[in-house]
Write a protein that holds these residues in place. Structure first.
Motif, PDB file in Angstrom:
ATOM      1  N   LEU A 126       0.832  -1.205   0.000  1.00  0.00           N
ATOM      2  CA  LEU A 126       0.000   0.000   0.000  1.00  0.00           C
ATOM      3  C   LEU A 126       0.864   1.252   0.000  1.00  0.00           C
ATOM      4  O   LEU A 126       1.889   1.303   0.678  1.00  0.00           O
ATOM      5  CB  LEU A 126      -0.875   0.057   1.258  1.00  0.00           C
ATOM      6  N   LYS A 127       0.416   2.255  -0.712  1.00  0.00           N
ATOM      7  CA  LYS A 127       1.009   3.592  -0.628  1.00  0.00           C
ATOM      8  C   LYS A 127       0.375   4.274   0.586  1.00  0.00           C
ATOM      9  O   LYS A 127      -0.732   3.933   0.999  1.00  0.00           O
ATOM     10  CB  LYS A 127       0.700   4.392  -1.891  1.00  0.00           C
ATOM     11  N   GLU A 130      -3.064   5.892  -0.083  1.00  0.00           N
ATOM     12  CA  GLU A 130      -4.062   4.825  -0.259  1.00  0.00           C
ATOM     13  C   GLU A 130      -4.459   4.233   1.096  1.00  0.00           C
ATOM     14  O   GLU A 130      -5.640   3.997   1.361  1.00  0.00           O
ATOM     15  CB  GLU A 130      -3.471   3.745  -1.158  1.00  0.00           C
ATOM     16  N   LYS A 133      -6.865   6.508   2.962  1.00  0.00           N
ATOM     17  CA  LYS A 133      -8.211   6.444   2.367  1.00  0.00           C
ATOM     18  C   LYS A 133      -8.918   5.146   2.759  1.00  0.00           C
ATOM     19  O   LYS A 133     -10.115   5.162   3.089  1.00  0.00           O
ATOM     20  CB  LYS A 133      -8.128   6.580   0.847  1.00  0.00           C
ATOM     21  N   ILE A 134      -8.196   4.048   2.754  1.00  0.00           N
ATOM     22  CA  ILE A 134      -8.775   2.763   3.169  1.00  0.00           C
ATOM     23  C   ILE A 134      -9.188   2.840   4.638  1.00  0.00           C
ATOM     24  O   ILE A 134     -10.258   2.371   5.026  1.00  0.00           O
ATOM     25  CB  ILE A 134      -7.783   1.602   2.937  1.00  0.00           C
TER      26      ILE A 134
END
Length: 163
Positions: A126-127, A130, A133-134
Motif C-alpha cells: 500500500l502507498k 491509499e 483512504k482505506i
C-alpha cells in the motif's frame, strides 16, 4: 554482572540546543555510538528505540553495525494518520527493524485496522495515501467517527517526514 537484556531509548533534546532539524540526526547518532562504543556484545542493548531524524540519519545508524545493533523507532505524538504511515514507511525503507508506536496506535479510532494497514505499508503493498483512504473508508463502514476529516488526515504535519 546480572546478565539482563535491555533496550536503549534515546529521545531528541526537549529544548532548542541550536541544531537544525537536518543536523539533529547526526548529533543523536553520535551520542548513541559514543554511549555504546565501549560495551561488549553482552552489555549492549538488544535494540535501540529512537526518534526518526530523517533518511540519512536512519540509514547511517542502521548500517553502522547491522549484525549487532537493531534500530527501532518510537512513534512520538499522535499526528495524522498519514504521518503514522509515512513514519513507518520511511523508517523501514531506511533501515529500522522495529516500530514502537504507543500513542499513534492507542489513540487511533481503530487500532487493529491501523496496525493492519501499517503492515501493508511496510510490506509495500500500500502507498501511504491509499492506506489513509482505506482507513477512513473502514471507519465509515464501522460507523466510527474519525478524529479529523479525510483531507486533514492526508496531510503530513511532522516536518521531519518532509525531508
Amino acid at each position: 554482572k546480572y546478565k539482563f537484556n535491555h533496550f536503549l531509548e534515546v529521545f531528541n533534546p526537549p529544548i532548542n540546543i541550536g541544531i537544525k532539524i537536518k543536523e539533529m540526526g547526526n548529533y543523536v547518532n553520535d551520542c548513541i555510538i559514543k554511549a555504546i562504543a565501549g560495551q561488549t556484545k553482552e552489555e549492549r542493548p538488544l535494540f535501540l528505540k529512537i526518534a526518526y531524524n530523517g533518511p540519512k540519519a536512519m540509514e547511517d545508524l542502521a548500517s553502522y553495525d547491522p549484525e549487532n545493533l537493531i534500530v527501532g523507532i518510537l512513534g512520538g505524538s499522535k499526528g495524522t494518520t498519514r504521518d503514522c504511515f509515512e513514519l513507518i514507511k520511511k523508517s523501514s525503507e531506511y533501515g529500522a527493524k522495529v516500530a514502537l508506536f504507543g500513542r499513534k496506535i492507542n489513540l487511533s479510532e481503530d487500532p487493529i485496522m491501523l496496525v493492519k494497514l501499517m503492515r501493508g505499508v511496510v510490506e509495500r503493498d500500500l502507498k501511504t495515501v491509499e492506506a489513509v483512504k482505506i482507513y477512513h473508508n473502514h471507519l465509515s463502514k464501522k460507523k466510527l467517527v474519525a478524529d479529523r476529516s479525510l483531507n486533514k488526515d492526508l496531510e503530513i504535519t511532522d516536518p521531519i517526514l518532509k525531508l
